[in-house]
Design a protein around this motif. Structure first.
Motif, short mmCIF file in Angstrom:
data_model
loop_
_atom_site.label_atom_id
_atom_site.label_comp_id
_atom_site.label_asym_id
_atom_site.label_seq_id
_atom_site.Cartn_x
_atom_site.Cartn_y
_atom_site.Cartn_z
N LEU A 458 3.46 4.47 -14.22
CA LEU A 458 4.07 5.47 -15.08
C LEU A 458 5.13 6.23 -14.31
O LEU A 458 4.86 6.76 -13.23
CB LEU A 458 3.01 6.45 -15.60
CG LEU A 458 3.52 7.68 -16.36
CD1 LEU A 458 4.27 7.27 -17.64
CD2 LEU A 458 2.38 8.64 -16.68
N VAL A 459 6.35 6.27 -14.86
CA VAL A 459 7.44 7.05 -14.28
C VAL A 459 7.63 8.29 -15.15
O VAL A 459 7.89 8.17 -16.36
CB VAL A 459 8.75 6.25 -14.21
CG1 VAL A 459 9.88 7.11 -13.65
CG2 VAL A 459 8.56 4.99 -13.36
N ALA A 460 7.49 9.46 -14.54
CA ALA A 460 7.65 10.72 -15.27
C ALA A 460 8.97 11.37 -14.89
O ALA A 460 9.21 11.65 -13.71
CB ALA A 460 6.48 11.65 -14.96
N VAL A 461 9.83 11.62 -15.91
CA VAL A 461 11.11 12.28 -15.69
C VAL A 461 11.25 13.42 -16.69
O VAL A 461 10.44 13.56 -17.61
CB VAL A 461 12.29 11.29 -15.83
CG1 VAL A 461 12.22 10.20 -14.78
CG2 VAL A 461 12.31 10.68 -17.23
N ALA A 554 -2.87 4.88 -16.50
CA ALA A 554 -1.92 4.56 -15.43
C ALA A 554 -2.65 4.41 -14.10
O ALA A 554 -3.58 5.17 -13.80
CB ALA A 554 -0.85 5.64 -15.33
N ASP A 555 -2.23 3.43 -13.31
CA ASP A 555 -2.77 3.26 -11.96
C ASP A 555 -1.94 4.03 -10.93
O ASP A 555 -2.46 4.44 -9.89
CB ASP A 555 -2.80 1.77 -11.59
CG ASP A 555 -3.67 0.97 -12.52
OD1 ASP A 555 -4.90 1.17 -12.50
OD2 ASP A 555 -3.13 0.16 -13.29
N THR A 556 -0.67 4.18 -11.21
CA THR A 556 0.24 4.87 -10.29
C THR A 556 1.20 5.74 -11.10
O THR A 556 1.74 5.29 -12.12
CB THR A 556 1.04 3.87 -9.44
OG1 THR A 556 0.14 3.01 -8.74
CG2 THR A 556 1.93 4.60 -8.44
N LEU A 557 1.41 6.95 -10.63
CA LEU A 557 2.37 7.87 -11.24
C LEU A 557 3.50 8.12 -10.25
O LEU A 557 3.24 8.49 -9.10
CB LEU A 557 1.68 9.19 -11.61
CG LEU A 557 2.58 10.35 -12.04
CD1 LEU A 557 3.33 10.01 -13.33
CD2 LEU A 557 1.76 11.63 -12.20
N ILE A 558 4.74 7.92 -10.70
CA ILE A 558 5.90 8.14 -9.84
C ILE A 558 6.68 9.32 -10.37
O ILE A 558 7.04 9.37 -11.56
CB ILE A 558 6.81 6.89 -9.79
CG1 ILE A 558 6.04 5.70 -9.20
CG2 ILE A 558 8.06 7.16 -8.97
CD1 ILE A 558 6.85 4.42 -9.15
N GLU A 586 5.59 10.61 -4.71
CA GLU A 586 6.76 11.49 -4.82
C GLU A 586 7.92 10.82 -4.11
O GLU A 586 7.82 10.44 -2.94
CB GLU A 586 6.47 12.84 -4.16
CG GLU A 586 5.65 13.79 -5.00
CD GLU A 586 5.67 15.19 -4.40
OE1 GLU A 586 6.75 15.64 -3.98
OE2 GLU A 586 4.60 15.81 -4.35
N VAL A 587 9.03 10.68 -4.82
CA VAL A 587 10.19 9.95 -4.29
C VAL A 587 11.32 10.94 -4.03
O VAL A 587 11.64 11.78 -4.87
CB VAL A 587 10.65 8.87 -5.29
CG1 VAL A 587 11.83 8.09 -4.72
CG2 VAL A 587 9.50 7.94 -5.62
N GLY A 710 15.33 8.65 2.98
CA GLY A 710 14.47 8.38 1.84
C GLY A 710 13.02 8.63 2.23
O GLY A 710 12.59 8.30 3.33
N THR A 711 12.29 9.26 1.33
CA THR A 711 10.90 9.60 1.62
C THR A 711 10.03 9.25 0.43
O THR A 711 10.35 9.59 -0.71
CB THR A 711 10.73 11.10 1.93
OG1 THR A 711 11.63 11.47 2.96
CG2 THR A 711 9.30 11.38 2.39
N LEU A 712 8.93 8.56 0.71
CA LEU A 712 7.92 8.28 -0.30
C LEU A 712 6.62 8.92 0.16
O LEU A 712 6.05 8.52 1.18
CB LEU A 712 7.72 6.77 -0.47
CG LEU A 712 8.98 5.95 -0.80
CD1 LEU A 712 8.65 4.47 -0.90
CD2 LEU A 712 9.62 6.44 -2.09
N VAL A 713 6.20 9.95 -0.55
CA VAL A 713 4.98 10.66 -0.20
C VAL A 713 3.87 10.18 -1.13
O VAL A 713 3.97 10.34 -2.35
CB VAL A 713 5.16 12.18 -0.32
CG1 VAL A 713 3.90 12.91 0.15
CG2 VAL A 713 6.37 12.64 0.48
N VAL A 714 2.83 9.60 -0.55
CA VAL A 714 1.78 8.96 -1.34
C VAL A 714 0.55 9.85 -1.36
O VAL A 714 0.04 10.25 -0.31
CB VAL A 714 1.42 7.57 -0.75
CG1 VAL A 714 0.37 6.89 -1.61
CG2 VAL A 714 2.67 6.71 -0.64
N TYR A 715 0.06 10.11 -2.56
CA TYR A 715 -1.19 10.84 -2.75
C TYR A 715 -2.21 9.86 -3.33
O TYR A 715 -2.10 9.46 -4.50
CB TYR A 715 -0.99 12.03 -3.68
CG TYR A 715 -0.05 13.07 -3.12
CD1 TYR A 715 -0.53 14.20 -2.46
CD2 TYR A 715 1.33 12.91 -3.24
CE1 TYR A 715 0.34 15.14 -1.93
CE2 TYR A 715 2.20 13.85 -2.71
CZ TYR A 715 1.70 14.96 -2.06
OH TYR A 715 2.56 15.89 -1.54
#
Length: 732
Positions: A458-461, A554-558, A586-587, A710-715
């Motif tokens: 799931l991409v939330a904007v 959703a398995d993953t939320l971006i 978090e991107v 670029g940073t990808l912070v994974v929770y």
């Protein structure tokens, strides 16, 4: 060229030394006291104690062939389980030997009183002071004298058995088990100290000829011989004398000898008891004083214990402290409590010996290569551990409290005066074994994460999300869904004022909504991965995102990482990360098509499975290289570095993308700086920023490191609990 010790101790000498270390004043003192607990079953108690000592004998035999250098119990436990348990073992062994020496003096003095009409306690104190002085000035008890003393004691014991056996009356064994399990186990723990010296030969293992053969045979053979002698002696004692006579005297063996031996035999028993008094008490002072000395040398005790007298060349402070404790015990502690405490501390140490062997077997210490291996491993060791714990339960309240105090006191000492002052720079095989076990578990979870199929991303904007950032988020979502044959949902969340009814807001399509749908329609048409999209209207965006993620499973939320609108009580992103039913990514600043190097940094523990999977997925999609950065601190133990490298090798095998690893001797912050310099994108684990961090304007370096990259912070929603995380950080 350094000096080497001549290996001149053969199997007979090894057996004799081990028997001599066991056979002492205990057999002249304890049977009568133990009989009060178990009755005639005291015979079985001596046999059972020997059986429960066997696992520790097997364990120490194996460790002695792997490390045939001087040191013995303390060395093995410290190397196997680390300095904390080494501290517990050193203190426990010191107390055990000190109490054993006190037992010899308090229990042996009554035999001296048989010859001279003197009060028992002053006699014991006088002998103790003399022995302490002799140890300080360095007077030596020669090996030949020790052999003579042991030979005399054994000769008297064999004489007692041979002459007394025909006089044994079977009627005295009636009601053998009437004392019940509690009485028998209590007596077993009580007499346990009688076998305390079974593994003493390991402390001089460097002098043993052909140690691979002679050490285990000598230790095990001496245990069998000594146990046989003990059981035979106690059988004769019970069979030739009245129970009341044995339990009401301080000299039970002399009472039994009076019923079975001629007058000269009784005199021989008294002489043997006095020799045992001197031999055992002196050995107790000499051996126990070595432990604070050795611990001081290893940085686990104050330097004062390491001081050696210039005049006498002996560790005078260690001997003096030991002697002081000995005198206090003689003056104020009853003999049965001394025996129980001596046994309790020895049981504790033998438990640690069995645990130490398991640690060596499960660890990865390359130098550990024993030529003798304990048979049926780990059954004997588990029996020894469980049996020791049971004996501590039944031996009585005072020794149980004493064991707990020793453990707690040793731990407090270590953490307050060793660990907090920088530690000693060593770790045990057990730490390495646990690290490997945790590493294997994490690798299995990572493998499961990588191989999971059907991922719904799931991409939330929002309306404020720029199109280029929206595109970057969707690109990442497509990469994740492609590797798992899943799908992508893109939801634009519109927030309406509380005063506006939601149906009214939902019916109005703004220009931003129309532009969003147009972009997503084109993207869905061109994508090989199913992309569904739509708008969600709510009065509270963060609740809406979390609820929608749950509704669509959703398995993953971006989401986009942003520091805007952060308040004292936390940003919307913080709340979403904490409450989301799935993993959250978090991107920030991700330029999808230009990524060449992806750095993955651990936060004082093994890599989160979701983090590894994300890095591998992105690298596979864009043709980038993944680098795992693992900080191990300055000057890490060799075992830690080896285990870390093995763990990283297993991670590399799970990844499809090209992977490099860097084990860096630095702390986490320095490694983050290194990774940020060498990478286009950093993949790090997220953590909830504390309220105090916001109050004082601080922020986590893990989150801020990628402000220019670029940073990808994974929770990770399935991350372990606080205790597990603490263990992982401690081990890695």
């Amino acid at each position: 060229m350094g000096k080497e010790l001549e290996r001149d101790l053969g199997l007979p000498a090894v057996t004799a030394i081990s028997i001599g270390a066991m056979v002492g004043s205990g057999i002249f003192i304890l049977p009568g006291l133990a009989m009060k607990m178990a009755g005639p079953a005291v015979v079985f108690a001596y046999f059972l104690a020997g059986v429960l000592v066997l696992p520790a004998a097997l364990s120490k035999s194996e460790m002695a062939t792997a490390m045939p250098e001087a040191g013995g119990t303390y060395l093995y436990i410290e190397r196997a389980m680390g300095p904390l348990f080494g501290t517990i073992a050193g203190v426990g062994t010191w107390f055990s030997l000190t109490f054993k020496g006190a037992l010899a003096l308090v229990g042996g003095a009554p035999y001296l009183v048989l010859l001279f009409d003197l009060p028992v306690t002053p006699v014991a104190l006088t002998v103790a002071v003399l022995l302490i002085v002799l140890n300080i000035v360095g007077a030596k008890q020669t090996g030949r004298m020790q052999v003579v003393i042991v030979a005399v004691m054994l000769a008297v014991m064999v004489w007692f058995i041979v002459v007394g056996a025909p006089n044994v009356e079977s009627a005295r064994f009636e009601g053998f088990f009437d004392s019940g399990i509690e009485g028998i186990l209590g007596a077993t723990g009580f007499v346990f100290v009688s076998y305390a010296g079974v593994t003493k030969i390991a402390s001089v293992a460097e002098e043993v000829e052909n140690p691979d053969r002679n050490l285990p045979l000598g230790i095990l053979g001496s245990l069998v011989i000594t146990a046989g002698i003990y059981v035979a002696i106690v059988t004769v004692m019970v069979g030739v004398a009245e129970e009341a006579a044995l339990t009401d005297t301080e000299t039970p063996m002399q009472v039994a000898a009076s019923n079975a031996l001629p007058a000269i035999g009784v005199a021989a028993v008294v002489v043997a008891a006095l020799l045992a008094l001197i031999s055992t008490a002196n050995a107790g002072i000499l051996s126990s004083s070595r432990y604070p000395f050795a611990m001081s040398r290893d940085g686990l005790a104050p330097d004062i214990f390491e001081d050696v007298s210039d005049r006498f060349e002996t560790p005078v402070n260690a001997i003096t402290i030991t002697g002081g404790v000995l005198l206090v015990l003689i003056a104020f502690v009853p003999i049965d409590d001394i025996a129980k405490l001596a046994s309790a501390f020895k049981i504790l140490v033998f438990i640690l010996i069995n645990v130490a062997l398991i640690a060596f077997r499960q660890g990865s210490i390359e130098a550990y290569d024993p030529s003798f291996k304990s048979p049926l491993y780990p059954v004997p060791q588990l029996v020894g551990i469980i049996g020791g714990v049971v004996l501590l339960r039944y031996i009585g309240f005072v020794p149980l409290v004493g064991a707990v105090v020793i453990i707690a006191g040793s731990m407090a000492w270590y953490y307050l005066f060793v660990y907090r002052q920088g530690g000693v720079g060593r770790e045990g095989a057990m730490t390495d074994a646990l690290r490997r076990s945790v590493g294997r578990d994490v690798v299995e979870k990572t493998e499961s994460e990588v191989e999971t199929e059907g991922n719904e991303v799931l991409v939330a904007v929002t309306e404020q999300t720029p199109p280029d950032i929206e595109r970057s988020l969707i690109d990442l979502a497509v990469d994740l869904a492609r590797t798992r044959e899943g799908g992508v949902r893109v939801a634009q969340f519109d927030e309406a004022p509380d005063q506006t009814p939601l149906p009214q807001s939902a019916s109005n399509l703004t220009e931003a909504d129309q532009a969003f749908e147009a972009r997503l329609a084109d993207r869905a048409t061109d994508s090989e991965i199913p992309i569904r999209y739509g708008e969600v209207v709510s009065h509270d965006t963060r609740h809406a995102i979390v609820n929608y993620a749950a509704d669509v499973n959703a398995d993953t939320l971006i989401i986009e990482r942003s520091t805007e609108f952060e308040t004292l009580l936390g940003s919307d992103a913080d709340w979403i990360e904490e409450h989301a039913p799935c993993n959250v990514i978090e991107v920030s600043n991700l330029e999808h098509d230009t990524v060449e190097r992806i750095g993955v940094v651990t936060d004082e523990g093994p890599f989160d499975p979701a983090k590894v999977d994300l890095a591998d997925t992105l690298a596979t999609a864009v043709g980038a290289t993944v680098t795992f950065y693992f900080p191990v601190g300055a000057d890490p133990p060799e075992s830690r570095r080896n285990t870390t490298e093995d763990y990283l090798s297993e991670l590399v095998e799970l990844c499809e993308a090209p992977v490099e690893t860097q084990v860096v001797e630095a702390d986490t912050d320095d490694v983050i700086d290194l990774a940020a310099t060498d990478s286009d994108v950093l993949v790090v684990s997220g953590s909830q920023r504390a309220l105090t961090d916001r109050l004082f304007g601080r922020s986590s370096s893990l989150v801020t490191a990628g402000t220019e990259h670029g940073t990808l912070v994974v929770y990770d929603a399935s991350q372990p609990g606080p205790l597990r995380q603490a263990v992982e950080r401690r081990l890695f």
